[in-house]
Each structure stands twice: as structure tokens, then as C-alpha cells.
Design a protein around this motif. Structure first.
Motif, PDB file in Angstrom:
ATOM      1  N   UNK A   1       0.842  -1.195   0.000  1.00 18.67           N
ATOM      2  CA  UNK A   1       0.000   0.000   0.000  1.00 18.67           C
ATOM      3  C   UNK A   1       0.878   1.246   0.000  1.00 18.67           C
ATOM      4  N   UNK A   2       0.374   2.372  -0.498  1.00 22.37           N
ATOM      5  CA  UNK A   2       1.207   3.574  -0.648  1.00 22.37           C
ATOM      6  C   UNK A   2       1.834   4.073   0.653  1.00 22.37           C
ATOM      7  N   UNK A   3       1.082   4.014   1.747  1.00 24.66           N
ATOM      8  CA  UNK A   3       1.598   4.589   2.988  1.00 24.66           C
ATOM      9  C   UNK A   3       0.915   3.940   4.185  1.00 24.66           C
ATOM     10  N   UNK A   4       1.315   4.362   5.391  1.00 28.67           N
ATOM     11  CA  UNK A   4       0.779   3.780   6.614  1.00 28.67           C
ATOM     12  C   UNK A   4      -0.724   3.991   6.739  1.00 28.67           C
ATOM     13  N   UNK A   5      -1.220   5.139   6.286  1.00 30.51           N
ATOM     14  CA  UNK A   5      -2.646   5.421   6.401  1.00 30.51           C
ATOM     15  C   UNK A   5      -3.481   4.415   5.607  1.00 30.51           C
ATOM     16  N   UNK A   6      -3.085   4.144   4.355  1.00 33.51           N
ATOM     17  CA  UNK A   6      -3.849   3.206   3.530  1.00 33.51           C
ATOM     18  C   UNK A   6      -3.629   1.772   3.994  1.00 33.51           C
ATOM     19  N   UNK A   7      -2.423   1.477   4.437  1.00 32.00           N
ATOM     20  CA  UNK A   7      -2.143   0.153   5.000  1.00 32.00           C
ATOM     21  C   UNK A   7      -3.055  -0.097   6.201  1.00 32.00           C
ATOM     22  N   UNK A   8      -3.196   0.891   7.060  1.00 29.68           N
ATOM     23  CA  UNK A   8      -4.021   0.753   8.267  1.00 29.68           C
ATOM     24  C   UNK A   8      -5.494   0.619   7.921  1.00 29.68           C
TER      25      UNK A   8
END
Length: 251
Positions: free
Chosen positions: A14-21
């Protein structure tokens, strides 16, 4: 989002921690719903760290309140590992989960099963193992979901590189290893518990994880320097949710 299949694991980038979360929260709710439908219970084991904290904050938000409302009533919450500190210590994994998530959702105290980090480590480990067996009604508890992270040294849970727990002939459920690099004891699930789960989800974020993550998937051989490689559920699924920085060295 990109997907990879390596060594029996499903990897989502995923692009970043926000989308991963956000993906982690969706998967969490899906597994909770499936588990409650299957056997009226959702058994969950949490980890500490900054990456899962972002997931916990999302699950505590109003956006998930309605979806999870009836599922929390069937949830039993345990911990993968804990620091040997009291529950109100800033380093406590229990405290982090309680502040970020558990205090915001409908859980009765008897649904929350913390490791007693304030007790003598070996006794605390044995007591928690007995509690697991009593709660699950079996000598081999099988969690519906285990959430794990991975350190920059490829440790997971509190199983660090070259730990004797990687070749534990005693087949314990919970151990209290002394971690030399930290100068402290930890409480941790052993591989017997981690690999007995129905689903294990790794959450990995940050550029400092790129090289250890590459190494974890570079070979199928077990390597005592890469504990995360040893997590391979015997009959369950293995999912890695990673951000682009962590995945930057993967093929």
C-alpha cells in the motif's frame, strides 16, 4: 495497491501507513465477522508498536462503530507479547492498546486477557499459558487472528534473532526470554501459538524495514537471524500488509 505471492504468503503493498491501516481495519472486521458467524467467537491476539497503533485508532473511530458493534460482544482479546512492566507503564503493550482502542469499544473486563508484565516473568508466562488453555479448552489454542509487526532486525513478537525460542524443544505456549540487546525480560507467544493461528497478519511500515523484509522473502530456508521468516501457519493464512517504503527492495 500491488499484490505479491511469496513463500506461501499473500503480500499487499500500500502507498503509505494510512492506507495500509485502512486495509488492516477492513480485514480485521472481515475476519471478526467470519469468526463470529462460524463459531460465535472471535479470538484475537494483539501486538504493540506504532504501526498497529494506527490500526487501533481506526477501529476505535465512529466509522467502524456500527460495523463492529455486535462483533465486539463475541471478541476475546489477548496479547502476543508484553514488556515486563506494570499495565500503567508507558512501555506497556496493554496500555497502548487500551488507550488507542479497547477503552473506546464495548468490551467487558472479562473479555480482555492481558499478560501480567508486573509479575515474575517465568511465573507470568506459565500463568498465561494455563489461561490460554483454559479459555480455549485445549492444549493447542488456535487464534482466529494474530496481529504481528516486524522490527528492523526482523524480530517478531518478542522472538529476537538467534533466540533459543526458534528451536524450543519444550513446545511451550508462552515464554519469558531475556533479551540481551534490551537488557530486559519479555513475555511472548512461542512459534507453537503463532503457527497454530487461523490467520496471521503482519503490519510493516517504514524504509528501515525494507532490507529485513527483502531478506525474509529471499529464501525459503529458516535463518535464526530472521525470526519473522519462521512464522508460517500450519493450516492458516499468512498476510503481509506493507507500505511502499518497506516493500521497496522486494522483487
Amino acid at each position: 495497491m500491488k499484490t505479491l505471492e511469496k513463500r506461501g504468503a499473500h503480500i499487499e503493498v500500500w502507498p503509505d501507513l494510512a492506507e495500509l491501516s485502512e486495509r488492516g481495519a477492513q480485514l480485521f472486521a472481515e475476519i471478526a465477522g467470519q469468526s463470529v458467524k462460524r463459531h460465535s467467537r472471535f479470538s484475537l491476539a494483539l501486538s504493540g508498536g506504532s504501526t498497529p497503533k494506527a490500526l487501533f485508532n481506526l477501529l476505535a473511530d465512529d466509522a467502524y462503530a456500527e460495523r463492529m458493534h455486535h462483533l465486539w460482544r463475541g471478541t476475546e482479546v489477548f496479547w502476543v507479547d508484553e514488556r515486563c512492566v506494570p499495565p500503567d507503564d508507558p512501555q506497556s503493550n496493554y496500555r497502548m492498546a487500551h488507550e488507542a482502542l479497547l477503552s473506546h469499544v464495548e468490551l467487558d473486563p472479562e473479555q480482555i486477557h492481558r499478560m501480567r508484565g508486573e509479575d515474575e516473568p517465568e511465573r507470568a508466562a506459565e500463568d498465561y499459558a494455563q489461561h490460554l488453555q483454559s479459555n480455549f479448552g485445549t492444549s493447542d489454542p488456535a487464534f482466529d487472528l494474530v496481529l504481528l509487526g516486524m522490527g528492523a532486525d526482523a524480530h517478531t513478537a518478542s522472538i529476537f534473532p538467534h533466540s533459543t525460542l526458534l528451536n524450543d524443544s519444550e513446545e511451550r505456549l508462552v515464554a519469558a526470554p531475556y533479551v540481551e540487546k534490551l537488557g530486559a525480560y519479555r513475555l511472548t507467544f512461542t512459534l507453537r501459538v503463532l503457527n497454530g493461528a487461523r490467520c496471521v497478519v503482519f503490519l510493516v511500515s517504514g524504509r528501515e524495514k525494507a532490507e529485513p523484509l527483502r531478506q525474509v522473502f529471499a529464501s525459503t530456508e529458516r535463518d535464526a537471524g530472521l525470526p519473522a521468516r519462521w512464522v508460517r501457519p500450519a493450516e492458516g493464512s499468512l498476510v503481509w500488509l506493507v507500505d511502499e517504503e518497506a516493500a521497496s527492495l522486494l522483487d
